[in-house]
Design a protein around this motif. Structure first.
Motif, short mmCIF file in Angstrom:
data_model
loop_
_atom_site.label_atom_id
_atom_site.label_comp_id
_atom_site.label_asym_id
_atom_site.label_seq_id
_atom_site.Cartn_x
_atom_site.Cartn_y
_atom_site.Cartn_z
N THR A 130 26.77 65.25 99.30
CA THR A 130 25.82 65.20 100.41
C THR A 130 26.49 64.67 101.68
O THR A 130 26.19 65.13 102.78
N GLY A 131 27.41 63.71 101.52
CA GLY A 131 28.11 63.18 102.68
C GLY A 131 29.01 64.21 103.34
O GLY A 131 29.13 64.25 104.57
N ALA A 132 29.64 65.08 102.54
CA ALA A 132 30.50 66.12 103.10
C ALA A 132 29.68 67.10 103.94
O ALA A 132 30.13 67.56 105.00
N LEU A 133 28.48 67.43 103.49
CA LEU A 133 27.61 68.32 104.25
C LEU A 133 27.12 67.64 105.53
O LEU A 133 27.14 68.24 106.61
N GLN A 134 26.70 66.40 105.41
CA GLN A 134 26.17 65.69 106.56
C GLN A 134 27.26 65.40 107.60
O GLN A 134 26.99 65.40 108.80
N ALA A 135 28.50 65.18 107.14
CA ALA A 135 29.59 64.87 108.07
C ALA A 135 29.87 66.03 109.01
O ALA A 135 30.36 65.82 110.13
N ARG A 136 29.54 67.24 108.61
CA ARG A 136 29.73 68.42 109.46
C ARG A 136 28.44 68.85 110.13
O ARG A 136 28.37 69.95 110.70
N GLY A 137 27.42 68.01 110.05
CA GLY A 137 26.17 68.28 110.74
C GLY A 137 25.37 69.43 110.17
O GLY A 137 24.58 70.06 110.88
N LEU A 138 25.55 69.70 108.89
CA LEU A 138 24.87 70.83 108.27
C LEU A 138 23.48 70.44 107.77
O LEU A 138 23.29 69.36 107.20
N ALA A 186 30.82 79.44 106.73
CA ALA A 186 32.16 78.91 106.96
C ALA A 186 32.14 77.39 106.99
O ALA A 186 33.02 76.73 106.41
N ALA A 187 31.14 76.80 107.64
CA ALA A 187 31.03 75.36 107.69
C ALA A 187 30.69 74.78 106.31
O ALA A 187 31.19 73.71 105.94
N HIS A 188 29.86 75.48 105.56
CA HIS A 188 29.55 75.01 104.21
C HIS A 188 30.79 75.07 103.32
O HIS A 188 31.01 74.19 102.48
N LEU A 189 31.60 76.12 103.49
CA LEU A 189 32.84 76.20 102.73
C LEU A 189 33.78 75.06 103.11
O LEU A 189 34.42 74.46 102.23
N ALA A 190 33.88 74.75 104.39
CA ALA A 190 34.73 73.64 104.82
C ALA A 190 34.23 72.32 104.22
O ALA A 190 35.04 71.48 103.80
N SER A 191 32.92 72.13 104.18
CA SER A 191 32.37 70.91 103.57
C SER A 191 32.69 70.85 102.08
O SER A 191 33.01 69.79 101.55
N TRP A 192 32.58 71.99 101.43
CA TRP A 192 32.90 72.05 100.01
C TRP A 192 34.37 71.71 99.77
O TRP A 192 34.72 71.00 98.83
N CYS A 193 35.24 72.18 100.65
CA CYS A 193 36.66 71.85 100.54
C CYS A 193 36.90 70.36 100.81
O CYS A 193 37.80 69.76 100.22
N ASP A 194 36.08 69.76 101.69
CA ASP A 194 36.16 68.31 101.89
C ASP A 194 35.84 67.59 100.59
O ASP A 194 36.48 66.59 100.23
N LEU A 195 34.82 68.09 99.87
CA LEU A 195 34.47 67.50 98.59
C LEU A 195 35.62 67.64 97.60
O LEU A 195 35.98 66.68 96.89
#
Length: 224
Positions: A130-138, A186-195
């Motif tokens: 959840t933090g990875a998603l929120q960190a990118r403002g999603l 693309a942003a969701h994929l980037a967040s997933w890669c952050d995870l």
């Protein structure tokens, strides 16, 4: 690129794989425009170099349209963590999703037994997602999932192997749809890669990114 320990591969090959590829191309040509745009954004996303991503056969029965990626966090010739991200699309909408798109993921990595025994580990791992998603403002809805700890102990002819512990995160969420009904995949994929990077114990991707908390007791890299 094979995922760590080969457990994410679907195993199809030869003529069957060629037939599936041709079928996928035909389906892509006739798929709805929002789905095609969402998939193209996934394909065009630029990710940190330690994460290798490639398409993989998606599940066929979860939604009318689907696309999947397989990824591994790589250090030299070793995998630190691996996972799969699946994009689902139902133009008619889905009551459980509360939208027409859904993202489904599996992420896993090896851990030291001491870290695996931490009673707060499941809650921490879920907060990483959840933090990875929120960190990118999603913005997203209807999140659900599980965090599983597993331990393996070896006996008999395998007794020389050290005990192993693994963390596994399975989750899904509904991405907010933007213009034309297309989510920012693309942003969701980037967040997933952050995870993935967090689970693997990588440092933050850039200056000032304090959202990444590493796993200091993660097990050593796994051979590919």
């Amino acid at each position: 690129m094979a995922a760590a320990q080969g457990r994410l591969s679907d195993g199809a090959g030869g003529m069957d794989e060629a037939k599936d590829t041709e079928k996928d191309r035909r389906e892509a040509d006739t798929s709805p425009l929002p789905f095609r745009a969402a998939v193209e954004a996934l394909r065009a996303a630029r990710l940190r170099p330690q994460i290798e991503v490639e398409p993989t056969p998606p599940p066929k029965r979860l939604a009318p349209y689907s696309y999947a990626l397989e990824a591994a966090v790589v250090d030299g010739d070793q995998d630190l963590a691996d996972g799969r991200l699946v994009l689902l699309h139902d133009p008619a909408g889905h009551d459980a999703w509360r939208g027409t798109f859904r993202l489904v993921t599996l992420v896993r990595a090896e851990l030291e037994s001491e870290m695996a025994a931490d009673p707060l580990l499941p809650e921490v791992c879920w907060s990483w997602l959840t933090g990875a998603l929120q960190a990118r403002g999603l913005t997203y809805g209807e999140p659900s999932g599980t965090v599983t700890r597993a331990s393996s102990h070896y006996f008999g002819g395998l007794s020389a192997r050290p005990a192993a512990s693994q963390i596994e995160i399975r989750a899904s969420w509904t991405p907010r749809e933007g213009l034309g009904g297309v989510p920012d995949t693309a942003a969701h994929l980037a967040s997933w890669c952050d995870l993935l990077a967090q689970v693997a114990g990588l440092p933050p991707a850039g200056p000032g990114d304090a959202s990444v908390v590493t796993l200091p007791q993660r097990r050593g890299p796994q051979s590919r």
